[in-house]
Design a protein around this motif. Structure first.
Motif, PDB file in Angstrom:
ATOM      1  N   MET A 211      46.662  27.158  44.915  1.00 16.86           N
ATOM      2  CA  MET A 211      45.903  27.116  43.657  1.00 16.86           C
ATOM      3  C   MET A 211      44.857  25.994  43.700  1.00 16.86           C
ATOM      4  SD  MET A 211      47.807  29.056  40.945  1.00 16.86           S
ATOM      5  CE  MET A 211      48.514  27.994  39.760  1.00 16.86           C
ATOM      6  N   GLN A 212      45.236  24.862  44.321  1.00 17.17           N
ATOM      7  CA  GLN A 212      44.260  23.750  44.454  1.00 17.17           C
ATOM      8  C   GLN A 212      43.050  24.152  45.287  1.00 17.17           C
ATOM      9  OE1 GLN A 212      46.197  20.545  46.500  1.00 17.17           O
ATOM     10  NE2 GLN A 212      47.343  19.877  44.709  1.00 17.17           N
ATOM     11  N   LEU A 213      43.297  24.972  46.314  1.00 14.32           N
ATOM     12  CA  LEU A 213      42.221  25.338  47.246  1.00 14.32           C
ATOM     13  C   LEU A 213      41.467  26.587  46.794  1.00 14.32           C
ATOM     14  CD1 LEU A 213      44.183  24.888  50.611  1.00 14.32           C
ATOM     15  CD2 LEU A 213      42.421  23.365  49.714  1.00 14.32           C
ATOM     16  N   ALA A 232      39.119  41.065  34.535  1.00 14.13           N
ATOM     17  CA  ALA A 232      40.111  40.187  33.934  1.00 14.13           C
ATOM     18  C   ALA A 232      39.861  38.757  34.384  1.00 14.13           C
ATOM     19  CB  ALA A 232      41.502  40.632  34.376  1.00 14.13           C
ATOM     20  N   VAL A 233      40.634  37.840  33.793  1.00 13.38           N
ATOM     21  CA  VAL A 233      40.548  36.451  34.240  1.00 13.38           C
ATOM     22  C   VAL A 233      41.773  36.168  35.110  1.00 13.38           C
ATOM     23  CG1 VAL A 233      40.512  34.029  33.519  1.00 13.38           C
ATOM     24  CG2 VAL A 233      39.263  35.741  32.190  1.00 13.38           C
ATOM     25  N   ALA A 234      41.535  35.631  36.306  1.00 14.67           N
ATOM     26  CA  ALA A 234      42.645  35.293  37.203  1.00 14.67           C
ATOM     27  C   ALA A 234      43.308  34.018  36.684  1.00 14.67           C
ATOM     28  CB  ALA A 234      42.117  35.077  38.614  1.00 14.67           C
ATOM     29  N   GLU A 235      44.607  34.112  36.378  1.00 10.76           N
ATOM     30  CA  GLU A 235      45.275  32.972  35.729  1.00 10.76           C
ATOM     31  C   GLU A 235      46.120  32.140  36.687  1.00 10.76           C
ATOM     32  OE1 GLU A 235      45.647  32.019  32.346  1.00 10.76           O
ATOM     33  OE2 GLU A 235      43.994  33.316  31.754  1.00 10.76           O
ATOM     34  N   ALA A 236      46.850  32.804  37.561  1.00 17.50           N
ATOM     35  CA  ALA A 236      47.780  32.060  38.434  1.00 17.50           C
ATOM     36  C   ALA A 236      48.306  32.976  39.527  1.00 17.50           C
ATOM     37  CB  ALA A 236      48.949  31.522  37.608  1.00 17.50           C
ATOM     38  N   ILE A 237      49.161  32.389  40.376  1.00 16.79           N
ATOM     39  CA  ILE A 237      49.862  33.149  41.413  1.00 16.79           C
ATOM     40  C   ILE A 237      51.355  33.071  41.073  1.00 16.79           C
ATOM     41  CG2 ILE A 237      50.516  33.096  43.864  1.00 16.79           C
ATOM     42  CD1 ILE A 237      47.659  33.972  43.520  1.00 16.79           C
ATOM     43  N   ASP A 238      52.063  34.181  41.160  1.00 19.68           N
ATOM     44  CA  ASP A 238      53.497  34.103  40.859  1.00 19.68           C
ATOM     45  C   ASP A 238      54.296  33.824  42.136  1.00 19.68           C
ATOM     46  OD1 ASP A 238      53.911  36.453  42.226  1.00 19.68           O
ATOM     47  OD2 ASP A 238      54.634  37.595  40.527  1.00 19.68           O
ATOM     48  N   LEU A 243      48.777  38.029  42.114  1.00 22.05           N
ATOM     49  CA  LEU A 243      47.780  37.409  41.245  1.00 22.05           C
ATOM     50  C   LEU A 243      48.060  37.836  39.804  1.00 22.05           C
ATOM     51  CD1 LEU A 243      45.060  35.765  41.340  1.00 22.05           C
ATOM     52  CD2 LEU A 243      43.903  37.976  41.352  1.00 22.05           C
ATOM     53  N   ILE A 244      48.225  36.845  38.933  1.00 24.73           N
ATOM     54  CA  ILE A 244      48.443  37.164  37.514  1.00 24.73           C
ATOM     55  C   ILE A 244      47.092  37.113  36.821  1.00 24.73           C
ATOM     56  CG2 ILE A 244      49.612  36.490  35.370  1.00 24.73           C
ATOM     57  CD1 ILE A 244      51.686  35.035  37.150  1.00 24.73           C
ATOM     58  N   VAL A 245      46.726  38.239  36.195  1.00 18.80           N
ATOM     59  CA  VAL A 245      45.425  38.271  35.526  1.00 18.80           C
ATOM     60  C   VAL A 245      45.605  38.554  34.028  1.00 18.80           C
ATOM     61  CG1 VAL A 245      44.163  39.024  37.589  1.00 18.80           C
ATOM     62  CG2 VAL A 245      45.062  40.746  36.014  1.00 18.80           C
ATOM     63  N   TYR A 252      48.834  40.638  30.136  1.00 17.33           N
ATOM     64  CA  TYR A 252      48.822  40.145  31.522  1.00 17.33           C
ATOM     65  C   TYR A 252      49.240  41.238  32.486  1.00 17.33           C
ATOM     66  CZ  TYR A 252      48.219  35.495  29.645  1.00 17.33           C
ATOM     67  OH  TYR A 252      47.696  34.397  29.007  1.00 17.33           O
ATOM     68  N   GLU A 253      48.714  41.169  33.692  1.00 17.20           N
ATOM     69  CA  GLU A 253      49.118  42.123  34.721  1.00 17.20           C
ATOM     70  C   GLU A 253      49.280  41.378  36.043  1.00 17.20           C
ATOM     71  OE1 GLU A 253      47.591  46.490  36.226  1.00 17.20           O
ATOM     72  OE2 GLU A 253      47.121  45.815  34.215  1.00 17.20           O
ATOM     73  N   LYS A 254      50.235  41.868  36.862  1.00 19.35           N
ATOM     74  CA  LYS A 254      50.438  41.233  38.171  1.00 19.35           C
ATOM     75  C   LYS A 254      49.912  42.164  39.247  1.00 19.35           C
ATOM     76  CE  LYS A 254      54.378  38.401  37.020  1.00 19.35           C
ATOM     77  NZ  LYS A 254      55.791  38.086  37.257  1.00 19.35           N
ATOM     78  N   ILE A 255      49.088  41.619  40.122  1.00 14.39           N
ATOM     79  CA  ILE A 255      48.421  42.449  41.116  1.00 14.39           C
ATOM     80  C   ILE A 255      48.891  42.061  42.513  1.00 14.39           C
ATOM     81  CG2 ILE A 255      46.168  43.222  41.935  1.00 14.39           C
ATOM     82  CD1 ILE A 255      46.247  43.607  38.981  1.00 14.39           C
TER      83      ILE A 255
END
Ligand code: BT5
Length: 268
Positions: A211-213, A232-238, A243-245, A252-255
């Motif tokens: 996430m930092q990189l 969508a907006v990319a929010e985080a990684i689970d 990719l959680i968007v 929210y959706e997980k891709i």
């Protein structure tokens, strides 16, 4: 090729636990990924590294091609037998991206960012890509090959028309040439380190670093799924590397990496 496996091992110098214990170098192959898979099937150890001076059938994801002229860039594959379940397979690509990006930032001192899941970008242009291929049997990953392509010494004039708009190289970014052997050694060292963390289930450390990189998190993205397209907006990684968007309606959706083509920002 201007360097040998022994030279790479000498540059690495520090103790490695798995990756790079076996290194094979070729002048020409169809694809280092295909060859690395053949070698691990034949009994080469987990962590075997294959490097080639040029590829005649360099592969990208989803049947795309990786342009691989001779003498300029790094084409390297690492074959591993990870002790993780297929559920966490996407994390292998993310771990590899963390390792390569960290090595690139240190060795070439350029601000490379990762675009989910596998692109390495500088100034919105692709300096490298990762292709992860794996053999799964039942609930086990039998073998994985991580293919790493980094544009090292290609000049503007060496870049074919079809990728001129989207590709760059370390040389173009920094105005100087770099040693492929040094870069390969840095990547092998970093890969060994991050891969051991993955094996030890230290997933949070990997995801935090990713996430930092990343240049994806917090950005508006357009994702082409097999059956539809979403913005969508990319929010985080689970935990599994998905990719959680956040969609425009607030849901929210997980891709998963396998399902998508994430388009470049300017195409959104
Ligand atoms: C990737 O695919 O980015 C994965 C690339 C992996 C290449 C390595 S080289 C060593 C190993 N052996 C192999 O056979 N492959 C791996 P993807 O995200 O699908 O991107 C492919 C797209 O990037 C192409 O459709 C082009 O648009 C573009 N492209 C092709 N060659 C490029 C290059 N040298 N530099 C930048 N972009 C390129």
């Amino acid at each position: 090729m201007e360097f040998t496996a022994e030279e790479i091992k000498k540059i690495i110098s520090s103790k490695i636990s798995e990756v790079g214990t076996e290194i094979v170098i070729y002048d020409e192959v169809e694809s280092t990924n295909s060859l690395a898979y053949e070698l691990i099937k034949k009994g080469y150890p987990s962590g075997t590294v294959v490097i080639a001076d040029r590829q005649t059938k360099g592969k990208g994801r989803l049947g795309r091609k990786w342009i691989s002229p001779e003498g300029k860039n790094l084409y390297m594959s690492i074959a591993i037998k990870p002790n993780i379940t297929p559920k966490y397979a996407t994390l292998i690509t993310l771990t590899s991206a963390v390792a390569c990006t960290t090595a690139l930032r240190r060795y070439a001192e350029i601000p490379v960012i990762i675009k989910w899941p596998n692109d390495m970008l500088v100034d919105h242009k692709k300096v490298g890509g990762i292709l992860t291929e794996m053999k799964i049997e039942g609930e086990r990953i039998k073998a994985v090959v991580v293919g790493i392509g980094i544009n090292v010494n290609m000049a503007e004039d060496d870049i074919p028309e079809e990728i001129k708009e989207i590709a760059t190289s370390l040389r173009i970014c920094k105005g100087e040439e770099f040693s492929r052997a040094m870069l390969a050694s840095e990547i092998i060292k970093e890969f060994d380190k991050w891969y051991q963390l993955l094996e030890k289930k230290n997933r949070k450390t990997i995801i935090d670093r990713w996430m930092q990189l990343s240049g994806t998190i917090g950005k508006q993205v357009k994702i082409v799924l097999t059956d539809r397209e979403i913005r969508a907006v990319a929010e985080a990684i689970d935990e599994e590397g998905r990719l959680i968007v956040r969609l425009p309606d607030g849901t929210y959706e997980k891709i998963s990496a396998g399902d998508v083509t994430l388009l470049r920002d300017k195409e959104c």
